[in-house]
Each structure stands twice: as C-alpha cells, then as structure tokens.
Design a protein around this motif. Structure first.
Motif: not given
Length: 182
Positions: A87-97, A99-103, A110-114
């Motif tokens: 659950v924590a991983g899912m929440v963190l991925w939803a919150a920071f995906a 940010v990571v994709a733009r980094a 990555w943003p386009e593929k997502m």
C-alpha cells in the motif's frame, strides 16, 4: 522388564543354591528381603528416570507449541507488513511517478509513454487524442493543415527547392479543396 525378570530369576537361583548349601531359614529370609529391596530400589530408579524423561519430553513439547505460536504470530506480522509495504509503495508511486518521470532524460520519453499507456493507445494516437481534448479547434486546424500539406506535397517540395536555389522566400501556388481535400 525382561532384564528385571532375568535378574530376579538369577537371584532366585542363588537363593535355591544357598538353601541346598544348608543356609538357615532366617538367612534365606534375609537374602529374600535384601533381594526384594534391591529390586524395589532398581524399580524406583527406573521410575525416577522415566519420570525425568517424561518431564523433559513435556518441556520439549511445550517449547514446540510455544515456537509454533510464535511462528504463527510472526507470519501474521509478516503478512501485515507486506500488505502495508505494498500500500505504501502504491501511494508513493502515485505521488512521485510524475516527479520521477520528469527527472529522467527527455530522450527516454517516460511522461509520454506513461500518458500513452494510460490511454491504452500507441504514443501517436494517444498524443492526437490528448491534443483534441485540450483544444478541439487547434487540433482541427492542425489536422486541416496536415491534409493541405499532404495533398500538395509535390508542389511544396518544388517550392522548397526553388527557395533553396534563390536563397529567399518564394511564392507558391497550392490547391485547397473543400474541407482541405484537393
């Protein structure tokens, strides 16, 4: 028990031999009492040993039971920890995906593929859908321009070559049909 019976028979044989040798009845009685006392002492030692082994076995079984309870409790904790981690991983991925994709480097897209994966479409069609949703009029103008360029590809290529030769902008004639068709 067989050993004890054999020992008793040997003692009895010794008493019979003693009686044949002329031992007095009192002497025989004393020997019988002594042999009985020895047998009872041996029986007491055997019973004490068996009781000690029973206590040890009981202690071992209690330890196994306690260990099984601890194992069940640890498994329960492990299960809840795993669920919490997921659950924590899912929440963190939803919150920071995002940010990571733009980094990551832009060439990774990555943003386009997502976005395309979210729309369940190839990147090209997904991009068209997003442009159309963002600004339907701008998308319509873009699509009309693409149709005009596609319909007049040869004329535009000839104009481009002429502009390259003259090294300046040139006027070109293209045909525009109804709704951008030739």
């Amino acid at each position: 028990m067989v050993q004890k019976i054999d020992a008793t028979l040997q003692r009895t044989d010794a008493l019979v031999a003693a009686a044949r040798d002329g031992a007095t009845p009192r002497h025989v009685v004393d020997r019988i009492v002594a042999a009985g006392g020895d047998a009872r002492a041996e029986d007491r030692r055997t019973i004490a040993t068996a009781a000690a082994e029973l206590k040890d076995a009981t202690r071992v079984l209690q330890g196994v039971t306690a260990s099984a309870r601890r194992g069940d409790e640890q498994n329960r904790w492990l299960m809840w920890t795993a669920i919490g981690g997921i659950v924590a991983g899912m929440v963190l991925w939803a919150a920071f995906a995002g940010v990571v994709a733009r980094a990551v480097p832009a060439s990774w897209q990555w943003p386009e593929k997502m976005a395309a994966r979210t729309l369940a479409m190839p990147m090209w069609e997904g991009g068209q859908r997003m442009m159309q949703a963002a600004s339907p009029s701008a998308f319509a103008a873009l699509a009309a321009g693409d149709r005009i360029v596609s319909a007049n590809r040869e004329a535009l290529e000839a104009c481009r070559k002429r502009a390259d030769r003259e090294r300046e902008a040139v006027r070109c004639t293209i045909n525009v049909g109804v709704d951008g068709r030739k």
